[in-house]
Motif scaffolding. Structure first.
Motif, PDB file in Angstrom:
ATOM      1  N   ILE A  40       0.387 -11.519  -3.833  1.00 55.46           N
ATOM      2  CA  ILE A  40       0.746 -10.512  -4.836  1.00 55.46           C
ATOM      3  C   ILE A  40       1.515  -9.371  -4.179  1.00 55.46           C
ATOM      4  CG2 ILE A  40      -1.250 -11.010  -6.300  1.00 55.46           C
ATOM      5  CD1 ILE A  40      -2.544  -8.448  -5.114  1.00 55.46           C
ATOM      6  N   ASP A  41       2.207  -8.613  -5.033  1.00 53.17           N
ATOM      7  CA  ASP A  41       2.798  -7.337  -4.612  1.00 53.17           C
ATOM      8  C   ASP A  41       1.802  -6.236  -4.930  1.00 53.17           C
ATOM      9  OD1 ASP A  41       5.381  -8.222  -3.707  1.00 53.17           O
ATOM     10  OD2 ASP A  41       5.867  -8.617  -5.817  1.00 53.17           O
ATOM     11  N   LEU A  42       1.607  -5.354  -3.982  1.00 56.90           N
ATOM     12  CA  LEU A  42       0.579  -4.327  -4.127  1.00 56.90           C
ATOM     13  C   LEU A  42       1.152  -2.959  -3.788  1.00 56.90           C
ATOM     14  CD1 LEU A  42      -2.512  -3.890  -4.651  1.00 56.90           C
ATOM     15  CD2 LEU A  42      -2.786  -3.994  -2.163  1.00 56.90           C
ATOM     16  N   THR A  43       0.795  -1.975  -4.595  1.00 54.17           N
ATOM     17  CA  THR A  43       1.185  -0.589  -4.334  1.00 54.17           C
ATOM     18  C   THR A  43      -0.063   0.245  -4.121  1.00 54.17           C
ATOM     19  OG1 THR A  43       3.157  -0.823  -5.729  1.00 54.17           O
ATOM     20  CG2 THR A  43       2.419   1.412  -5.231  1.00 54.17           C
ATOM     21  N   GLY A  44      -0.034   1.065  -3.089  1.00 55.88           N
ATOM     22  CA  GLY A  44      -1.176   1.948  -2.807  1.00 55.88           C
ATOM     23  C   GLY A  44      -0.727   3.159  -2.023  1.00 55.88           C
ATOM     24  N   VAL A  45      -1.646   4.079  -1.817  1.00 51.81           N
ATOM     25  CA  VAL A  45      -1.329   5.304  -1.073  1.00 51.81           C
ATOM     26  C   VAL A  45      -2.003   5.240   0.291  1.00 51.81           C
ATOM     27  CG1 VAL A  45      -1.013   6.703  -3.136  1.00 51.81           C
ATOM     28  CG2 VAL A  45      -3.259   6.554  -2.105  1.00 51.81           C
ATOM     29  N   VAL A  46      -1.314   5.729   1.288  1.00 52.28           N
ATOM     30  CA  VAL A  46      -1.807   5.695   2.661  1.00 52.28           C
ATOM     31  C   VAL A  46      -2.941   6.696   2.828  1.00 52.28           C
ATOM     32  CG1 VAL A  46      -1.196   6.099   5.086  1.00 52.28           C
ATOM     33  CG2 VAL A  46       0.455   5.002   3.526  1.00 52.28           C
ATOM     34  N   ARG A  47      -4.003   6.265   3.468  1.00 49.92           N
ATOM     35  CA  ARG A  47      -5.106   7.152   3.810  1.00 49.92           C
ATOM     36  C   ARG A  47      -5.390   7.050   5.302  1.00 49.92           C
ATOM     37  NH1 ARG A  47      -8.132   8.918  -0.268  1.00 49.92           N
ATOM     38  NH2 ARG A  47      -8.433  10.602   1.238  1.00 49.92           N
ATOM     39  N   LEU A  48      -5.759   8.163   5.899  1.00 49.66           N
ATOM     40  CA  LEU A  48      -6.066   8.205   7.320  1.00 49.66           C
ATOM     41  C   LEU A  48      -7.573   8.139   7.537  1.00 49.66           C
ATOM     42  CD1 LEU A  48      -3.543  10.974   8.456  1.00 49.66           C
ATOM     43  CD2 LEU A  48      -3.191   8.488   8.339  1.00 49.66           C
ATOM     44  N   THR A  49      -7.959   7.961   8.777  1.00 43.24           N
ATOM     45  CA  THR A  49      -9.384   7.929   9.088  1.00 43.24           C
ATOM     46  C   THR A  49      -9.995   9.298   8.838  1.00 43.24           C
ATOM     47  OG1 THR A  49     -10.970   7.206  10.773  1.00 43.24           O
ATOM     48  CG2 THR A  49      -9.163   8.617  11.505  1.00 43.24           C
ATOM     49  N   GLU A  50     -11.298   9.351   8.676  1.00 39.22           N
ATOM     50  CA  GLU A  50     -11.977  10.617   8.443  1.00 39.22           C
ATOM     51  C   GLU A  50     -13.225  10.705   9.304  1.00 39.22           C
ATOM     52  OE1 GLU A  50     -13.234  10.990   4.407  1.00 39.22           O
ATOM     53  OE2 GLU A  50     -14.231   9.051   4.359  1.00 39.22           O
TER      54      GLU A  50
END
Length: 307
Positions: free
Chosen positions: A209-219
């Motif tokens: 599939i094609d997927l769109t998401g937002v980048v998240r960094l470690t916490e």
């Protein structure tokens, strides 16, 4: 020179005679001493006169100086609280601008995902596009989490209590066919009763599939947040290094958007753009203290009213 000598009893005797003279009794190792006008000290059992300097003017000058020091020293309290309140006004403006920038970034058009770690650090909350397939056998669960639903939160705004549904966010390894690497994707929210994969088989997509998401960094782990229990697959915060080690993926993490939601599967779009913003409370506190201490200072040192 005639000296008036009085027998000293067990208590101190004082008597004024003439300007600048006072009668005192002092002891030296238990024996009374007398001091005459010549300034010589003699051992005796009697009490004599010595010259004393008047101290009224010196004491008054010292008291006046102490009052002035206290007056201007206490003025620093309202001045300092006023400065702190003004600083919090500027901090609040900066924080609101930052929140607006993040909200604008998350609505931007998606770009291709990069694997450069330095570029990724600058892309948090930035939408990216990837193409590939999920590996559902290595799901991770971040919990407890509640469903992010802006419409429900708007309806319940102002209520004393609310009862959001509790569950978890499902993190699944995603092999990117174009990049040739596996990343971690937060597919979204599932309620507790749907935590096990066999309870939501319809949503376990197998196709590419094609997927769109937002980048998240470690916490980092916040105070009072439990440690991640890797053996039980219970995660409480994003530790990308540990998650990547368990799943064999790269320490790259994205939150799938709401359009990734499929019937029976996790609900996407669980990215909460929120920064701690308590500056208004601090503004009210510091300016309130400034007003109160200014009023007390005015009453005490200008109107000279007893407090």
């Amino acid at each position: 020179m005639a000296a008036l000598v009085l027998r000293a009893g067990p208590r101190l005797l004082r008597e004024r005679r003439g300007p600048g003279r006072c009668l005192i009794r002092r002891t030296f190792f238990g024996c009374p001493l007398t001091k005459g006008g010549s300034g010589l000290v003699q051992k005796t059992k009697d009490v004599c006169w010595r010259f004393c300097r008047p101290r009224g003017s010196t004491a008054a000058a010292g008291t006046s100086g102490e009052d002035a020091l206290l007056k201007w020293g206490l003025l620093l309290v309202p001045l300092t609280t006023f400065a702190l309140g003004t600083w919090q006004v500027q901090r609040r403006k900066w924080k609101l601008d930052l929140i607006a920038q993040l909200a604008s970034r998350i609505r931007a058009d998606p770009i291709p995902l990069t694997l450069d770690p330095m570029e990724l650090k600058e892309l948090e909350y930035r939408p990216v596009q990837v193409r590939g397939r999920f590996d559902h056998s290595k799901e991770l669960y971040i919990l407890p989490r509640s469903l992010l639903d802006p419409e429900r939160e708007a309806r319940e705004a102002g209520r004393i209590t609310s009862h959001p549904e509790s569950g978890a966010n499902v993190v699944t390894p995603f092999y990117c066919t174009e990049l040739g690497v596996t990343i971690l994707v937060n597919r979204g929210f599932v309620p507790r009763k749907k935590l096990k994969p066999e309870t939501r088989l319809q949503g376990q997509i197998e196709d590419e599939i094609d997927l769109t998401g937002v980048v998240r960094l470690t916490e980092k782990r916040k105070p009072f947040v439990p440690e991640n229990d890797i053996e039980k697959n219970r995660w409480h915060y994003r530790d990308l290094e540990a998650m990547a080690k368990v799943t064999g993926a790269e320490p790259i993490f994205i939150d799938a958007d709401f359009r990734s939601t499929v019937p029976g599967g996790p609900i996407g779009g669980q990215t909460r753009v929120s920064l701690r913003n308590e500056h208004m409370q601090y503004i009210v506190t510091w300016y309130g203290l400034c007003a109160a201490t200014s009023f007390l200072w005015y009453k005490k040192f200008i109107q000279k009213l007893p407090l």
